[in-house]
Scaffold this motif. Structure first.
Motif, PDB file in Angstrom:
ATOM      1  N   LEU A 336       0.823  -1.197   0.000  1.00  0.00           N
ATOM      2  CA  LEU A 336       0.000   0.000   0.000  1.00  0.00           C
ATOM      3  C   LEU A 336       0.866   1.260   0.000  1.00  0.00           C
ATOM      4  O   LEU A 336       1.820   1.348   0.768  1.00  0.00           O
ATOM      5  N   PRO A 337       0.538   2.257  -0.795  1.00  0.00           N
ATOM      6  CA  PRO A 337       1.262   3.531  -0.724  1.00  0.00           C
ATOM      7  C   PRO A 337       0.684   4.411   0.383  1.00  0.00           C
ATOM      8  O   PRO A 337      -0.532   4.424   0.621  1.00  0.00           O
ATOM      9  N   LEU A 338       1.556   5.142   1.071  1.00  0.00           N
ATOM     10  CA  LEU A 338       1.069   6.095   2.061  1.00  0.00           C
ATOM     11  C   LEU A 338       0.360   7.258   1.360  1.00  0.00           C
ATOM     12  O   LEU A 338       0.741   7.659   0.259  1.00  0.00           O
ATOM     13  N   VAL A 339      -0.657   7.795   2.027  1.00  0.00           N
ATOM     14  CA  VAL A 339      -1.434   8.909   1.482  1.00  0.00           C
ATOM     15  C   VAL A 339      -1.395  10.050   2.493  1.00  0.00           C
ATOM     16  O   VAL A 339      -1.650   9.855   3.688  1.00  0.00           O
ATOM     17  N   GLY A 340      -1.059  11.248   2.045  1.00  0.00           N
ATOM     18  CA  GLY A 340      -1.006  12.413   2.924  1.00  0.00           C
ATOM     19  C   GLY A 340      -2.359  12.756   3.511  1.00  0.00           C
ATOM     20  O   GLY A 340      -3.407  12.435   2.927  1.00  0.00           O
ATOM     21  N   SER A 341      -2.381  13.426   4.656  1.00  0.00           N
ATOM     22  CA  SER A 341      -3.643  13.702   5.352  1.00  0.00           C
ATOM     23  C   SER A 341      -4.578  14.580   4.519  1.00  0.00           C
ATOM     24  O   SER A 341      -5.788  14.361   4.497  1.00  0.00           O
ATOM     25  N   GLY A 342      -4.013  15.583   3.823  1.00  0.00           N
ATOM     26  CA  GLY A 342      -4.860  16.433   2.996  1.00  0.00           C
ATOM     27  C   GLY A 342      -5.498  15.680   1.853  1.00  0.00           C
ATOM     28  O   GLY A 342      -6.711  15.805   1.590  1.00  0.00           O
ATOM     29  N   ASP A 343      -4.701  14.890   1.160  1.00  0.00           N
ATOM     30  CA  ASP A 343      -5.203  14.088   0.051  1.00  0.00           C
ATOM     31  C   ASP A 343      -6.219  13.067   0.544  1.00  0.00           C
ATOM     32  O   ASP A 343      -7.258  12.835  -0.082  1.00  0.00           O
ATOM     33  N   CYS A 344      -5.917  12.443   1.698  1.00  0.00           N
ATOM     34  CA  CYS A 344      -6.825  11.445   2.259  1.00  0.00           C
ATOM     35  C   CYS A 344      -8.158  12.082   2.643  1.00  0.00           C
ATOM     36  O   CYS A 344      -9.227  11.530   2.364  1.00  0.00           O
ATOM     37  N   THR A 345      -8.089  13.234   3.293  1.00  0.00           N
ATOM     38  CA  THR A 345      -9.318  13.941   3.671  1.00  0.00           C
ATOM     39  C   THR A 345     -10.180  14.229   2.457  1.00  0.00           C
ATOM     40  O   THR A 345     -11.397  13.974   2.452  1.00  0.00           O
ATOM     41  N   GLU A 346      -9.549  14.743   1.410  1.00  0.00           N
ATOM     42  CA  GLU A 346     -10.295  15.084   0.195  1.00  0.00           C
ATOM     43  C   GLU A 346     -10.947  13.858  -0.432  1.00  0.00           C
ATOM     44  O   GLU A 346     -12.114  13.905  -0.857  1.00  0.00           O
TER      45      GLU A 346
END
Length: 443
Positions: A336-346
């Motif tokens: 799994l690739p990590l996803v930044g909090s901003g991108d994840c929130t969106e």
């Protein structure tokens, strides 16, 4: 939004990927058959005690051999090991068990007629000296010459000892299959910190209803997991299984260990409704015996999250939602690739969570690849990322624990994980209070 209840982590991938990551077509059939054998009925994790299969077979050298468990066959001569040395990768599929290989009999000779031929070591003296310097040792540490097998064996032993004394390293000497990051199953010894949380029962028979979730060993007496799996259960009703790989066989080189839980410590800011600070420590009644178990060792815990896009892994024995939720018997892994909090929130705002949703700082995200995800039953399993590779060993650090998600395996919809770095101060404080210290999980 829902918690992930039931069994541990699952890799969602097509049968095509299984064929691509196996040695050959026969290998993929054996692996696929193994993964599909489990049913929704009660699964007995008690070792079956099956005997080594003594069927005739044909070795890679086109000679008649016998099916023996994989680590008893010398990879160079394809003959049965008589002196107890070496392990091998699985090569043949003529034997009934996928952990058996076809092995010849030339090494089985009467003791009085057995002769030895000195084998030239393939170790370069300059490589030995370089590795000694890396370990801050002196040449006297290696009590051997460069001209015999003892030099090579001592070097390999010193390498293994060096890595086994530190958290987070895999154990490639135990691998059954060739090392492959894209494989749909974990190698034996690849994630030696992965443990299972199981309800204690009078018998060894285990059903999905008895399985609480996954966890990560961080000390011989301490397991890290998610709080929502254990906040409503008495500690005396839980046991921890470490060193498990294939739940339906005892043919692994080393057997699993089980320990009862005596205490559960929940993060003081745990908020179950939204799974903020979803972290707990389980203290066992007695420590796991790591000296006798090279396949059991602590994970390292991360101090800060890696950059978004970093490729990481989760692991476990959970059900495959792309395969009628059938349970795997071999430890599986999910890339799994990590996803930044901003991108994840969106991305999660596009789900039923709505436009006001925000990822809390005690949580992080990974995934969002169609068909590849953790899902119900995977809660508590670690999210680990590789930080170093040396001498075929890979070192991982745990940055997350499977917490929740919105459906499973949906494109552009990451899974949510407890943020280990955000909870590390509390973890350190509790470990010091318990007189365990923090050295076992510090990279």
């Amino acid at each position: 939004m829902f918690s992930r209840q039931g069994l541990v982590a699952v890799l969602i991938i097509s049968y095509t990927s299984t064929i691509q990551t196996a040695n050959d077509e026969d290998t993929s059939k054996w692996v696929q058959q193994t993964f599909n054998n489990a049913t929704e009925d009660d699964i007995d994790l008690t070792p079956t005690g099956e005997k080594i299969n003594d069927l005739d077979c044909i070795t890679d050298n086109s000679e008649v051999g016998t099916c023996v468990v994989y680590y008893l066959c010398d990879p160079d001569t394809h003959t049965i090991i008589a002196d107890g040395t070496t392990l091998i990768d699985m090569r043949q599929r003529q034997c009934i068990s996928y952990l058996d290989v076809c092995c010849g009999h030339k090494s089985i000779l009467p003791e009085e007629t057995l002769t030895t031929t000195q084998k030239q070591p393939n170790t370069n003296p300059h490589d030995v000296i370089k590795f000694q310097e890396e370990l801050h040792t002196t040449p006297a540490t290696f009590n051997a010459t460069f001209s015999d097998d003892k030099m090579e064996k001592n070097l390999h032993s010193s390498v293994a000892e060096h890595f086994s004394s530190q958290c987070g390293w895999d154990v490639p000497s135990l691998f059954v299959f060739p090392k492959n990051d894209s494989a749909i199953y974990a190698n034996y010894g690849e994630f030696p910190w992965a443990v299972a949380l199981i309800k204690k029962k009078p018998t060894k028979t285990w059903s999905p209803n008895d399985y609480l979730g996954g966890g990560t060993l961080i000390h011989p007496s301490v397991v890290l997991t998610v709080a929502h799996k254990v906040d409503k259960i008495n500690a005396q009703k839980i046991k921890i299984r470490a060193g498990e790989w294939d739940t339906q066989t005892v043919k692994e080189k080393h057997q699993y260990q089980e320990k009862n839980v005596k205490r559960i410590l929940i993060h003081p800011h745990f908020f179950k409704t939204s799974l903020y600070f979803d972290v707990a420590l389980l203290i066992t009644e007695s420590p796991f015996d790591l000296a006798a178990a090279p396949h059991i060792k602590p994970a390292c815990l991360g101090t800060s999250l890696p950059s978004p896009g970093t490729e990481c892994f989760s692991m476990g024995w959970g059900p495959d939602f792309n395969n009628e939720d059938k349970y795997a018997t071999i430890l599986k892994k999910i890339q799994l690739p990590l996803v930044g909090s901003g991108d994840c929130t969106e991305k999660l705002q596009q789900s039923r969570l709505g436009t006001y949703f925000r990822i809390h700082s005690s949580l992080t995200c990974a995934g969002g690849i169609k068909g590849i995800d953790t899902c119900q039953g995977d809660g508590g399993s670690a999210l680990v990322c590789p930080i170093e590779t040396k001498n075929n060993y890979t070192r991982y650090v745990a940055y997350g624990l499977v917490a929740y998600g919105i459906d499973c395996g949906v494109a552009d919809r990451p899974g949510v994980y407890a943020n280990i770095p955000a909870a590390l101060e509390w973890i350190n404080q509790e470990m010091i209070k318990q007189n365990y210290g923090i050295g076992t999980y510090t990279a």
